[in-house]
Design an enzyme around this catalytic site. Structure first.
Site, PDB file in Angstrom:
ATOM      1  CG  ASP A   1      -2.154   1.011   1.301  1.00 30.24           C
ATOM      2  OD1 ASP A   1      -2.124   1.977  -0.214  1.00 30.24           O
ATOM      3  OD2 ASP A   1      -2.482   1.051   2.322  1.00 30.24           O
TER       4      ASP A   1
ATOM      5  CE  LYS B   1      -2.780   4.982   1.058  1.00 30.74           C
ATOM      6  NZ  LYS B   1      -4.703   4.511   0.394  1.00 30.74           N
TER       7      LYS B   1
ATOM      8  CG  ASN C   1      -0.376   3.885   3.234  1.00 22.45           C
ATOM      9  OD1 ASN C   1      -1.428   4.716   4.553  1.00 22.45           O
ATOM     10  ND2 ASN C   1      -0.966   3.487   2.723  1.00 22.45           N
TER      11      ASN C   1
ATOM     12  CG  ASP D   1      -2.488   2.106   7.201  1.00 23.04           C
ATOM     13  OD1 ASP D   1      -2.407   1.069   6.835  1.00 23.04           O
ATOM     14  OD2 ASP D   1      -3.155   2.463   5.959  1.00 23.04           O
TER      15      ASP D   1
ATOM     16  CB  THR E   1      -4.444   3.048  -3.160  1.00 25.43           C
ATOM     17  OG1 THR E   1      -4.405   2.648  -2.183  1.00 25.43           O
ATOM     18  CG2 THR E   1      -5.034   4.886  -3.693  1.00 25.43           C
TER      19      THR E   1
END
Length: 185
Positions: A71, A73, A76, A89, A107
């Protein structure tokens, strides 16, 4: 002594679970772009962020079995006032097990193509890192465009060095076999 005698026994005490997390002072990269009024981050800052994130991913990928973050991105990635990068996260991070399908989660715009089929390995994190760096350098939000459609970095920002642009463009390859095979590469 009276307080001890009056206190409930362990069996009478309700156990409550809680999670304690480190407070990270600073802004995530999404907030950093917003503060800059839509201006991209400077190449030197992006390189520093990339180096720190590569160190984190190298650590995760070198575990046995490897941990795939899944994840990466801008929201984060925290940037502290002293320039330290903190990846936050880990909610969908998973131990990598070859030939095992996982959940189709991630995402849009930042997750690699294979993740939508439930297939990931450490090269999936390489794609997501490149998508994040591309966004930081161009301010072109991949969530607002068709998935997996990244223009060559220098088409959007010609002044970015050729080596950095080539590394990011290669890491954004649709086919994971065409990406760098390790975070060190």
């Amino acid at each position: 002594l009276r307080a001890i005698q009056a206190s409930p026994t362990l069996a009478e005490t309700k156990i409550r679970h809680y999670l304690v997390m480190e407070y990270v002072e600073g802004r995530n990269l999404e907030e950093e772009l917003a503060v800059r009024a839509g201006q991209p981050l400077e190449e030197g800052l992006v390189i520093d962020i990339a180096r720190q994130l590569c160190d984190v991913l190298q650590y995760l990928h070198s575990m046995v079995p490897p941990v795939v973050y899944r994840d990466m991105k801008p929201s984060n990635v925290m940037l502290t006032p002293k320039g330290r990068v903190v990846l936050v996260d880990f909610g969908i991070a998973r131990l990598f097990k070859a030939a095992r399908k996982g959940t189709m989660i991630g995402t849009l715009g930042f997750a690699p193509p294979e993740q939508y089929k439930g297939e990931v390995d450490p090269r999936s994190d390489i794609y997501s890192l490149a998508a994040t760096l591309h966004y930081m350098l161009t301010v072109r939000d991949p969530e607002k465009f068709p998935p997996f459609s990244f223009p060559k970095l220098r088409e959007l920002r010609a002044e970015v060095s050729g080596n950095l642009a080539a590394a990011i463009d290669t890491a954004l390859a649709y086919n994971m076999d065409n990406r760098p095979q390790t975070i060190q590469a």
